[in-house]
Write an enzyme that holds these catalytic residues in place. Structure first.
Site, short mmCIF file in Angstrom:
data_model
loop_
_atom_site.label_atom_id
_atom_site.label_comp_id
_atom_site.label_asym_id
_atom_site.label_seq_id
_atom_site.Cartn_x
_atom_site.Cartn_y
_atom_site.Cartn_z
N ASP A 119 0.83 -1.20 0.00
CA ASP A 119 0.00 0.00 0.00
C ASP A 119 0.87 1.26 0.00
O ASP A 119 1.86 1.34 0.75
CB ASP A 119 -0.87 0.03 1.26
N LYS A 122 -0.18 -0.23 -4.41
CA LYS A 122 -1.61 0.09 -4.46
C LYS A 122 -1.82 1.55 -4.10
O LYS A 122 -1.21 2.05 -3.14
CB LYS A 122 -2.42 -0.80 -3.52
N GLU A 145 -14.11 -1.05 -2.80
CA GLU A 145 -14.43 -1.19 -1.38
C GLU A 145 -15.74 -0.50 -1.04
O GLU A 145 -15.97 0.66 -1.40
CB GLU A 145 -13.30 -0.60 -0.51
#
Length: 285
Positions: free
Chosen positions: A83, A113, A182
Site C-alpha cells: 500500500d 496500491k 471497497e
C-alpha cells in the site's frame, strides 16, 4: 516462482476466482501463503490492527516498507502488493514516482496500491510507464475517511455511481493492472466488473467481483473491537488466545509452570562440585 501480473490477468480471462488477504509480519505471511493464497497485500490497515489507530492516516511509507520487507522475505510464491500510504503519492507525479520506486526497491514488493480514481489517472499512467505495476482502489477510500465523514458505502446515489464508473474506466485506461472496489453496492460492483478488462477485487462489494480481499485479523476473529459488515469470522481466535494466555498466567502464579519437562538439567558431578564449592566459600566467611 512468484505469481505474476500476467498470471493474475489470465485468472481474470479464465474466470478463476482470486483470493487476496492482508499480511503484515512473518506469521501472517507464512500462514497465508501455506494456505494457498496467491496474493498478499501489505495494507495500511496495519494502522488499525497492528498500531492501534482508529484510521490508517498515521501510517507512513517507512512503516509499509518495514512490514512489506518482512512479508517478501518469508514468502516465495505469492505476489506481494504494498500500500502507498496517506499523502505519499498525492502531492505530485514526481512524488508518486519517487515513493513507489522506493517502496519496491526497499521491500521487494511486486506492485503498489494507490487510492483514487479519475483524478489519479495521470499519476497511475506515469508510474506504470516506468515499469511499476499499480493496483488502484476506488469506492470507499479509507485514507479519505475524514473527507467523506466515516467508513461509508460509496456509489449509492446516481451521481456517486456514475463517478465510480468513470473512476473505474479512467484507472483502467491509465494502466492499472487491477482495482479494489471497497464498500460499493453489489449491483454496481458487478456492472464495473463486466465493463473492465482488468480484474476487480471486492471488499464489501458483493460476490460478482473477480477477486475478494479481506483483512487477516478480521477473518480470524483477532480484531474484536468490531466486525465490519463485509467480513466473516472463519475462526474466533481472539477468545482462544486470551484463554491460552490466561491459563499460562494462572500456571505461573500457581507455580505449575515451568514443569520439569520444560526445564534443563545438568550433570550430577558438576552440580555436586558447585555445591561443594559453595559450601567452602560459605565456610571461609
Amino acid at each position: 516462482m512468484r505469481v505474476s501480473i500476467r498470471d493474475i490477468q489470465k485468472m481474470k480471462a479464465d474466470r478463476e476466482p482470486i483470493v487476496m488477504i492482508t499480511a503484515y509480519d512473518a506469521t501472517s505471511a507464512r500462514l497465508s501463503e501455506a494456505a494457498g493464497v496467491p496474493m498478499l497485500l501489505v495494507g495500511d490497515s496495519l494502522g488499525m490492527v497492528i498500531q492501534g489507530h482508529d484510521v490508517p492516516v498515521p501510517v507512513t511509507l517507512e512503516h509499509i516498507i518495514y512490514h512489506a520487507e518482512i512479508v517478501t522475505r518469508v514468502t516465495a510464491t505469492a505476489l506481494i502488493v504494498g500500500d502507498m500510504p496517506f499523502m505519499s503519492y498525492n502531492v505530485s507525479v514526481e512524488q508518486a514516482l519517487t515513493n513507489s520506486a522506493r517502496l519496491m526497491q526497499a521491500s521487494g514488493v511486486g506492485a503498489v496500491k494507490m487510492e483514487g480514481g479519475e483524478y489519479l489517472a495521470e499519476t497511475i499512467h506515469r508510474v506504470t510507464q516506468v515499469g511499476i505495476p499499480v493496483m488502484a482502489h476506488i469506492g470507499l477510500q479509507p485514507q479519505s475517511v475524514y473527507k467523506v465523514g466515516g467508513m461509508r458505502v460509496q456509489g449509492r446515489d446516481l451521481d456517486g455511481a456514475r463517478q465510480l464508473l468513470r473512476d473505474a474506466q479512467a484507472i483502467e485506461e491509465a494502466g492499472a493492472f487491477a482495482v479494489v472496489l471497497e464498500s460499493v453496492p453489489a449491483p454496481l460492483a458487478e456492472m464495473i466488473t463486466h465493463k473492465l478488462q482488468i480484474p476487480t477485487i471486492g471488499i464489501g462489494a458483493g460476490a460478482a467481483t473477480d477477486w475478494q480481499v479481506q483483512v487477516f485479523h478480521d477473518i480470524l476473529g483477532l480484531f474484536e473491537e468490531f466486525t465490519p459488515r463485509h467480513a466473516k469470522h472463519y475462526a474466533e481466535l481472539g477468545g482462544v488466545i486470551r484463554e491460552a494466555i490466561g491459563n499460562y498466567a494462572r500456571d505461573v502464579r500457581e507455580r505449575k509452570f515451568p514443569a520439569p519437562e520444560n526445564s534443563f538439567n545438568m550433570k550430577d558431578d558438576v552440580l555436586a562440585a558447585l555445591q561443594i564449592n559453595g559450601a567452602d566459600e560459605h565456610a571461609g566467611h
